[in-house]
Design an enzyme around this catalytic site. Structure first.
Site, mmCIF file in Angstrom:
data_model
loop_
_atom_site.group_PDB
_atom_site.id
_atom_site.type_symbol
_atom_site.label_atom_id
_atom_site.label_comp_id
_atom_site.label_asym_id
_atom_site.label_seq_id
_atom_site.Cartn_x
_atom_site.Cartn_y
_atom_site.Cartn_z
ATOM 1 N N THR A 1 -4.602 -12.473 -3.980
ATOM 2 C CA THR A 1 -3.219 -13.063 -4.148
ATOM 3 C C THR A 1 -3.565 -14.195 -4.889
ATOM 4 N N ASP A 2 -2.203 -14.796 -5.516
ATOM 5 C CA ASP A 2 -2.197 -16.185 -6.247
ATOM 6 C C ASP A 2 -2.413 -17.093 -5.204
ATOM 7 N N GLU A 3 -2.428 -16.964 -3.809
ATOM 8 C CA GLU A 3 -2.431 -18.022 -2.965
ATOM 9 C C GLU A 3 -4.088 -18.616 -2.827
ATOM 10 N N TYR B 1 -5.207 -17.923 5.985
ATOM 11 C CA TYR B 1 -4.999 -16.604 5.389
ATOM 12 C C TYR B 1 -5.578 -16.552 3.833
ATOM 13 N N ALA B 2 -5.062 -17.785 2.861
ATOM 14 C CA ALA B 2 -5.475 -17.768 1.632
ATOM 15 C C ALA B 2 -7.054 -18.062 1.699
ATOM 16 N N ALA B 3 -7.488 -18.776 2.714
ATOM 17 C CA ALA B 3 -8.937 -19.004 2.641
ATOM 18 C C ALA B 3 -9.756 -17.807 3.026
ATOM 19 N N TYR C 1 12.166 -23.260 5.919
ATOM 20 C CA TYR C 1 11.450 -24.474 6.136
ATOM 21 C C TYR C 1 11.649 -25.609 5.354
ATOM 22 N N HIS D 1 2.277 -26.618 3.692
ATOM 23 C CA HIS D 1 2.991 -25.621 3.062
ATOM 24 C C HIS D 1 2.703 -25.720 1.628
ATOM 25 N N ARG E 1 8.419 -20.136 -5.190
ATOM 26 C CA ARG E 1 7.487 -19.038 -5.235
ATOM 27 C C ARG E 1 7.897 -18.254 -6.510
ATOM 28 N N GLY F 1 0.880 -1.334 0.041
ATOM 29 C CA GLY F 1 -0.018 -0.133 0.007
ATOM 30 C C GLY F 1 0.630 1.196 0.023
ATOM 31 N N PRO G 1 3.065 -26.064 8.558
ATOM 32 C CA PRO G 1 2.042 -26.984 8.267
ATOM 33 C C PRO G 1 1.290 -26.449 6.962
ATOM 34 N N LYS H 1 -8.787 -14.718 2.101
ATOM 35 C CA LYS H 1 -8.734 -14.013 0.938
ATOM 36 C C LYS H 1 -9.754 -14.370 -0.161
ATOM 37 N N ASN I 1 4.405 -13.445 -5.233
ATOM 38 C CA ASN I 1 4.943 -13.130 -4.001
ATOM 39 C C ASN I 1 5.796 -11.732 -4.366
HETATM 40 P P1 NAD Z 1 1.048 -5.772 5.110
HETATM 41 O O1 NAD Z 1 0.835 -6.720 6.205
HETATM 42 O O2 NAD Z 1 2.507 -5.220 4.817
HETATM 43 O O3 NAD Z 1 0.150 -4.453 5.325
HETATM 44 C C1 NAD Z 1 -1.438 -4.584 5.481
HETATM 45 C C2 NAD Z 1 -1.892 -3.262 5.944
HETATM 46 O O4 NAD Z 1 -3.105 -3.131 6.117
HETATM 47 C C3 NAD Z 1 -1.042 -2.623 7.259
HETATM 48 O O5 NAD Z 1 -0.765 -1.298 7.158
HETATM 49 C C4 NAD Z 1 -2.336 -2.753 8.272
HETATM 50 O O6 NAD Z 1 -2.190 -1.641 9.297
HETATM 51 C C5 NAD Z 1 -3.385 -2.513 7.605
HETATM 52 N N1 NAD Z 1 -4.585 -3.203 7.867
HETATM 53 C C6 NAD Z 1 -4.675 -4.439 8.658
HETATM 54 N N2 NAD Z 1 -5.973 -4.669 9.183
HETATM 55 C C7 NAD Z 1 -6.597 -3.476 8.771
HETATM 56 C C8 NAD Z 1 -7.919 -3.117 9.167
HETATM 57 N N3 NAD Z 1 -8.629 -3.887 9.693
HETATM 58 N N4 NAD Z 1 -8.583 -2.166 8.521
HETATM 59 C C9 NAD Z 1 -7.477 -1.180 8.035
HETATM 60 N N5 NAD Z 1 -6.199 -1.381 7.655
HETATM 61 C C10 NAD Z 1 -5.831 -2.773 8.148
HETATM 62 O O7 NAD Z 1 0.509 -6.338 3.919
HETATM 63 P P2 NAD Z 1 1.072 -6.047 2.295
HETATM 64 O O8 NAD Z 1 1.977 -7.424 2.223
HETATM 65 O O9 NAD Z 1 1.466 -4.902 1.917
HETATM 66 O O10 NAD Z 1 -0.162 -6.866 1.310
HETATM 67 C C11 NAD Z 1 -1.197 -5.735 0.989
HETATM 68 C C12 NAD Z 1 -2.363 -6.613 0.262
HETATM 69 O O11 NAD Z 1 -1.829 -7.322 -0.985
HETATM 70 C C13 NAD Z 1 -3.108 -7.632 0.895
HETATM 71 O O12 NAD Z 1 -4.244 -7.658 0.716
HETATM 72 C C14 NAD Z 1 -2.375 -9.068 0.735
HETATM 73 O O13 NAD Z 1 -3.152 -10.092 0.726
HETATM 74 C C15 NAD Z 1 -2.028 -8.633 -0.999
HETATM 75 N N6 NAD Z 1 -0.929 -9.362 -1.518
HETATM 76 C C16 NAD Z 1 0.196 -9.402 -0.799
HETATM 77 C C17 NAD Z 1 1.577 -9.854 -1.469
HETATM 78 C C18 NAD Z 1 2.862 -10.094 -0.883
HETATM 79 O O14 NAD Z 1 3.636 -10.909 -1.324
HETATM 80 N N7 NAD Z 1 3.139 -9.250 0.017
HETATM 81 C C19 NAD Z 1 1.243 -10.694 -2.803
HETATM 82 C C20 NAD Z 1 -0.120 -10.745 -3.462
HETATM 83 C C21 NAD Z 1 -1.351 -10.060 -2.678
HETATM 84 O O1 DAU Z 2 2.038 -15.450 -3.185
HETATM 85 C C1 DAU Z 2 1.435 -14.306 -2.553
HETATM 86 C C2 DAU Z 2 1.733 -14.322 -1.178
HETATM 87 O O2 DAU Z 2 2.884 -14.202 -0.839
HETATM 88 C C3 DAU Z 2 0.916 -13.139 -0.306
HETATM 89 O O3 DAU Z 2 -0.494 -13.335 -0.622
HETATM 90 C C4 DAU Z 2 1.153 -13.161 1.099
HETATM 91 O O4 DAU Z 2 0.596 -11.914 1.842
HETATM 92 C C5 DAU Z 2 2.812 -13.149 1.312
HETATM 93 O O5 DAU Z 2 2.968 -13.142 2.636
HETATM 94 C C6 DAU Z 2 3.389 -14.173 0.609
HETATM 95 O O6 DAU Z 2 3.031 -15.586 1.074
HETATM 96 P P1 DAU Z 2 4.043 -16.561 1.416
HETATM 97 O O7 DAU Z 2 3.701 -17.704 2.449
HETATM 98 O O8 DAU Z 2 4.458 -17.423 0.092
HETATM 99 O O9 DAU Z 2 5.425 -16.001 1.677
HETATM 100 P P2 DAU Z 2 6.425 -15.803 3.033
HETATM 101 O O10 DAU Z 2 7.468 -14.930 2.735
HETATM 102 O O11 DAU Z 2 5.786 -16.045 4.201
HETATM 103 O O12 DAU Z 2 7.268 -17.373 2.491
HETATM 104 C C7 DAU Z 2 7.805 -17.521 1.233
HETATM 105 C C8 DAU Z 2 8.518 -18.883 1.171
HETATM 106 O O13 DAU Z 2 9.685 -19.000 2.296
HETATM 107 C C9 DAU Z 2 7.346 -19.856 1.771
HETATM 108 O O14 DAU Z 2 7.579 -20.938 0.940
HETATM 109 C C10 DAU Z 2 7.739 -20.295 3.169
HETATM 110 C C11 DAU Z 2 9.121 -19.971 3.240
HETATM 111 N N1 DAU Z 2 9.955 -19.445 4.656
HETATM 112 C C12 DAU Z 2 9.202 -18.408 4.999
HETATM 113 C C13 DAU Z 2 9.720 -17.725 6.042
HETATM 114 C C14 DAU Z 2 9.041 -16.541 6.783
HETATM 115 C C15 DAU Z 2 10.926 -19.980 4.838
HETATM 116 O O15 DAU Z 2 11.604 -21.034 4.718
HETATM 117 N N2 DAU Z 2 11.433 -19.530 6.208
HETATM 118 C C16 DAU Z 2 10.754 -18.664 6.946
HETATM 119 O O16 DAU Z 2 11.246 -18.095 8.079
#
Ligand code: NAD
Ligand code: DAU
Length: 342
Positions: A127-129, A154-156, A211, A280, A218, A15, A278, A158, A183
């Site tokens: 998200t692709d999840e 989380y994915a459920a 893990y 994964h 990813r 954001g 779990p 979304k 990701n």
């Molecule tokens: P993030 O966890 O970094 O940020 C989430 C933000 O939402 C925070 O600023 C938090 O304060 C705010 N927030 C949480 N609950 C809230 C509520 N009830 N009301 C108002 N604000 C609230 O998340 P991100 O990684 O920036 O992801 C943003 C969006 O993109 C999410 O919807 C996530 O599902 C989606 N997304 C993330 C990724 C990724 O790789 N990070 C990939 C695909 C989609």
């Molecule tokens: O695919 C999009 C998603 O990507 C978003 O919707 C989510 O918000 C975002 O968190 C991300 O989900 P992942 O679970 O894929 O991301 P994460 O960074 O938690 O983990 C990426 C990969 O790395 C996953 O296979 C788990 C692994 N991992 C993660 C952590 C935190 C490790 O091996 N060790 C770790 O400590």
């Protein structure tokens, strides 16, 4: 003509990058309201440099609270871009309640307010999840019509939100778009996620907790390419449709860890195999061809270049992440990874 964009979750990783992108690429006719509940994942510092920009305002509020959402409608809103979410899979495994409240109920409250007030577009950042997991040893990819099959809470949550958004289009003719991105990595990412966790640990000479066997795959995209894609959908998407976003960049986690060690001049011995997550998901791979055909968007940042820039950002912004890691993060980190730290 003036357009007013309501961005929820604007203090989070994607954001805040999106708001910065909007301010850089639009003129004085674009006004932005950031509605954020300021959870543990938020960081107002992410936008400290644009805080006084007259085109930008912040409203503190929870998207699941209709009165708080109303406060963001002090003037007519044209476009809603809903980033606000609980976003970390591991936390959803510890406890799913906040995920259902924000990701499902919050989306419903936001949809209902936007529908009653009237907007030109409600864009749900998904998200692709939601598509679940692909086998490791195939060329299969997620397409927009791949069945929804989420595996983590989380994915459920979304996926639930996506279905609700789509139902508002079908039932009410309400103008929605859904984007499903892979990701993200880049500046301002909270260091609970793989890349910023491993970069900051490596910079401090701490263990990288991988893990399972590190074989899960990813599909990585730079956050700037994601923000540009969202804007392409805002400007050129067809209401009622889903658009996948990705940059065809699959890596297994071990390879990502090694690339980070190389970019930080840290030793391979920091890699520490820990108990697997779990449920994964094995592999994500997203096909963004539909978006590429509908718009002139294409990803611009390749992974090697993006990772080098990202490592440089964390190296140069140590104060930002040391502050984040010293707060509530410390307690989370010790609970999750305690035994392997230092
Ligand atoms: P993030 O966890 O970094 O940020 C989430 C933000 O939402 C925070 O600023 C938090 O304060 C705010 N927030 C949480 N609950 C809230 C509520 N009830 N009301 C108002 N604000 C609230 O998340 P991100 O990684 O920036 O992801 C943003 C969006 O993109 C999410 O919807 C996530 O599902 C989606 N997304 C993330 C990724 C990724 O790789 N990070 C990939 C695909 C989609
Ligand atoms: O695919 C999009 C998603 O990507 C978003 O919707 C989510 O918000 C975002 O968190 C991300 O989900 P992942 O679970 O894929 O991301 P994460 O960074 O938690 O983990 C990426 C990969 O790395 C996953 O296979 C788990 C692994 N991992 C993660 C952590 C935190 C490790 O091996 N060790 C770790 O400590």
């Amino acid at each position: 003509m003036t357009q007013h964009i309501l961005v929820t979750g604007g203090f989070g990783f994607i954001g805040s990058n999106y708001i910065r992108h909007l301010l850089e690429t639009t003129d004085g006719d674009t006004l932005i309201t950031n509605l954020d509940h300021v959870t543990y994942a938020a960081n107002p510092e992410n936008l400290a440099d644009i805080d006084t920009d007259p085109r930008y305002e912040f409203v503190h509020g929870d998207i699941a609270d209709s009165r708080a959402v109303e406060k963001a409608w002090s003037k007519e809103v044209d476009i809603v871009v809903n980033f606000a979410a609980e976003s970390h899979v591991d936390r959803s495994i510890e406890s799913s309640e906040a995920f259902i409240r924000t990701n499902v109920l919050g989306t419903q409250v936001l949809l209902e307010t936007a529908r009653s007030r009237g907007v030109k577009l409600f864009l749900q950042v998904s998200t692709d999840e939601v598509y679940g997991s692909l086998p490791l040893d195939t060329q299969d990819v997620f397409l927009e019509d791949t069945p929804i099959a989420p595996n983590s809470p989380y994915a459920a949550s979304k996926a639930g939100a996506d279905l609700l958004v789509q139902s508002y289009f079908e039932t009410h003719g309400f103008p929605t778009s859904i984007t499903r991105c892979s990701n993200n990595y880049g500046p301002y990412q909270y260091p609970e996620k793989l890349i910023p966790l491993f970069v900051t640990n490596a910079l401090d000479g701490h263990a990288l907790p991988l893990y399972g066997q590190g074989i899960n795959i990813r599909d990585w995209i730079h956050v700037t390419d994601h923000c540009r894609a969202i804007q392409a959908v805002v400007e050129h998407g067809t209401p009622g449709e889903v658009f996948n976003i990705g940059s065809r960049n699959e890596r297994n986690n071990l390879d990502v860890a090694r690339a980070i060690l190389a970019a930080t001049d840290a030793d391979e011995s920091l890699i520490t195999y820990v108990t697997d997550r779990p449920g994964h998901d094995l592999r994500y791979a997203i096909d963004p061809a539909k978006l590429e055909q509908h718009t002139d968007w294409k990803p611009l940042i390749d992974f090697e270049e993006g990772l080098t820039q990202t490592v440089a950002w964390y190296r140069d912004n140590r104060t930002w992440w040391e502050r984040v890691r010293s707060g509530a993060f410390r307690e989370y980190y010790d609970r999750r990874y305690g035994a392997i730290h230092e």
